[in-house]
Design a protein around this motif. Structure first.
Motif, PDB file in Angstrom:
ATOM      1  N   UNK A 170      86.459  29.937  62.092  1.00 35.74           N
ATOM      2  CA  UNK A 170      86.853  31.196  62.716  1.00 35.74           C
ATOM      3  C   UNK A 170      86.888  32.252  61.627  1.00 35.74           C
ATOM      4  N   UNK A 171      86.237  33.393  61.891  1.00 38.98           N
ATOM      5  CA  UNK A 171      86.167  34.461  60.905  1.00 38.98           C
ATOM      6  C   UNK A 171      86.869  35.709  61.431  1.00 38.98           C
ATOM      7  N   UNK A 172      87.227  36.566  60.519  1.00 42.74           N
ATOM      8  CA  UNK A 172      87.787  37.857  60.896  1.00 42.74           C
ATOM      9  C   UNK A 172      86.624  38.752  61.274  1.00 42.74           C
ATOM     10  N   UNK A 173      86.662  39.270  62.473  1.00 46.48           N
ATOM     11  CA  UNK A 173      85.581  40.110  62.981  1.00 46.48           C
ATOM     12  C   UNK A 173      86.128  41.511  63.181  1.00 46.48           C
ATOM     13  N   UNK A 174      85.526  42.480  62.526  1.00 45.31           N
ATOM     14  CA  UNK A 174      85.993  43.859  62.646  1.00 45.31           C
ATOM     15  C   UNK A 174      85.309  44.593  63.802  1.00 45.31           C
ATOM     16  N   UNK A 175      84.307  43.975  64.402  1.00 43.71           N
ATOM     17  CA  UNK A 175      83.614  44.600  65.530  1.00 43.71           C
ATOM     18  C   UNK A 175      84.498  44.550  66.777  1.00 43.71           C
ATOM     19  N   UNK A 176      84.324  45.506  67.645  1.00 39.30           N
ATOM     20  CA  UNK A 176      85.060  45.550  68.904  1.00 39.30           C
ATOM     21  C   UNK A 176      84.255  44.831  69.969  1.00 39.30           C
TER      22      UNK A 176
ATOM     23  N   UNK B  74      90.442  40.511  73.602  1.00 41.84           N
ATOM     24  CA  UNK B  74      90.945  39.651  72.529  1.00 41.84           C
ATOM     25  C   UNK B  74      90.023  38.441  72.399  1.00 41.84           C
ATOM     26  N   UNK B  75      89.283  38.389  71.307  1.00 38.73           N
ATOM     27  CA  UNK B  75      88.231  37.391  71.100  1.00 38.73           C
ATOM     28  C   UNK B  75      88.414  36.700  69.752  1.00 38.73           C
ATOM     29  N   UNK B  76      88.106  35.402  69.713  1.00 31.24           N
ATOM     30  CA  UNK B  76      87.963  34.658  68.460  1.00 31.24           C
ATOM     31  C   UNK B  76      86.463  34.556  68.183  1.00 31.24           C
TER      32      UNK B  76
ATOM     33  N   UNK C 295      75.486  29.320  59.188  1.00 33.71           N
ATOM     34  CA  UNK C 295      75.363  30.711  59.619  1.00 33.71           C
ATOM     35  C   UNK C 295      74.410  30.950  60.772  1.00 33.71           C
ATOM     36  N   UNK C 296      73.798  29.897  61.309  1.00 39.73           N
ATOM     37  CA  UNK C 296      72.802  30.056  62.376  1.00 39.73           C
ATOM     38  C   UNK C 296      73.406  30.011  63.776  1.00 39.73           C
ATOM     39  N   UNK C 297      74.630  29.549  63.888  1.00 45.78           N
ATOM     40  CA  UNK C 297      75.261  29.383  65.198  1.00 45.78           C
ATOM     41  C   UNK C 297      76.526  30.229  65.240  1.00 45.78           C
ATOM     42  N   UNK C 298      76.668  30.996  66.320  1.00 44.68           N
ATOM     43  CA  UNK C 298      77.846  31.841  66.476  1.00 44.68           C
ATOM     44  C   UNK C 298      78.396  31.696  67.877  1.00 44.68           C
ATOM     45  N   UNK C 299      79.708  31.892  67.983  1.00 46.95           N
ATOM     46  CA  UNK C 299      80.357  31.760  69.273  1.00 46.95           C
ATOM     47  C   UNK C 299      81.528  32.744  69.335  1.00 46.95           C
ATOM     48  N   UNK C 300      81.683  33.382  70.482  1.00 45.42           N
ATOM     49  CA  UNK C 300      82.781  34.307  70.733  1.00 45.42           C
ATOM     50  C   UNK C 300      83.591  33.732  71.890  1.00 45.42           C
ATOM     51  N   UNK C 301      84.881  33.534  71.674  1.00 41.07           N
ATOM     52  CA  UNK C 301      85.747  32.813  72.613  1.00 41.07           C
ATOM     53  C   UNK C 301      86.909  33.716  73.037  1.00 41.07           C
TER      54      UNK C 301
END
Length: 193
Positions: free
Chosen positions: A135-141, A150-152, A159-165
């Motif tokens: 889990x990373x800190x994301x500054x994007x809205x 509110x998203x994780x 770095x090839x796979x991303x997920x927003x939860x």
């Protein structure tokens, strides 16, 4: 003296008016029977984008969702409650029209299991579909229905796979996935609660 009191009054009034905006909570939609999810799905191998609409018919065991893909067909998915509790895989593949696609106890559909969600929140890491995510800190809205949500955000080690939860312990909906399921990326475009 009056000037200073007036200045303090104006400053206090400005803070009072602005404080609700400063402390506004982010949007967390509630998933329940009748909720409709709209996804944009990219079939990378075919170079095709489609719309996928999912309607929750029941959140009891098994969780039942009606799907619709315009121009392709309709059908339903059934996901065991056990998968929502402890599943370690998400599946998303073209279902058979007019049929019922049943998932296994370790397979979820567009949701992170509660166990993996707890790992994401408490350990800032989890394993999904054989990929290690951090889990990373994301500054994007991130917005759903034009509301800041509110998203994780998690990224795999390579770095090839991303997920927003969705940051919801009750139903950690996967709002967006890149490289998580084989040949299919997806993005939540709207929710009707």
């Amino acid at each position: 003296m009056i000037y200073l009191e007036m200045k303090q009054f104006i400053l206090s009034f400005a803070l009072l008016v602005c404080s609700p905006a400063l402390f506004a909570q982010k949007y967390i939609p509630v998933i329940k029977a009748g909720t409709v999810l709209n996804y944009s799905v990219t079939l990378k191998n075919m170079g095709q984008n489609i719309q996928l609409d999912l309607t929750f018919n029941s959140l009891t065991d098994p969780i039942k969702m009606q799907w619709n893909v315009p121009g392709y067909g309709t059908g339903s998915f059934e996901m065991p409650i056990k998968a929502l509790e402890t599943g370690k895989k998400i599946v998303l593949s073209p279902p058979t029209p007019d049929g019922v696609t049943k998932m296994k106890n370790d397979e979820t559909l567009l949701v992170l299991s509660k166990a993996l969600y707890n790992d994401a929140v408490n350990n800032k890491a989890f394993e999904l579909n054989g990929f290690q995510f951090a889990v990373i800190t994301d500054t994007a809205t991130y917005k759903i229905n034009n509301k800041v949500t509110d998203i994780l955000h998690a990224v795999s080690a390579n770095g090839k796979n991303e997920i927003w939860i969705l940051n919801s312990p009750d139903y950690p909906l996967i709002c967006q996935g890149k490289g998580v399921t084989r040949g299919i990326d997806f993005y939540l475009t709207g929710i009707k609660e």
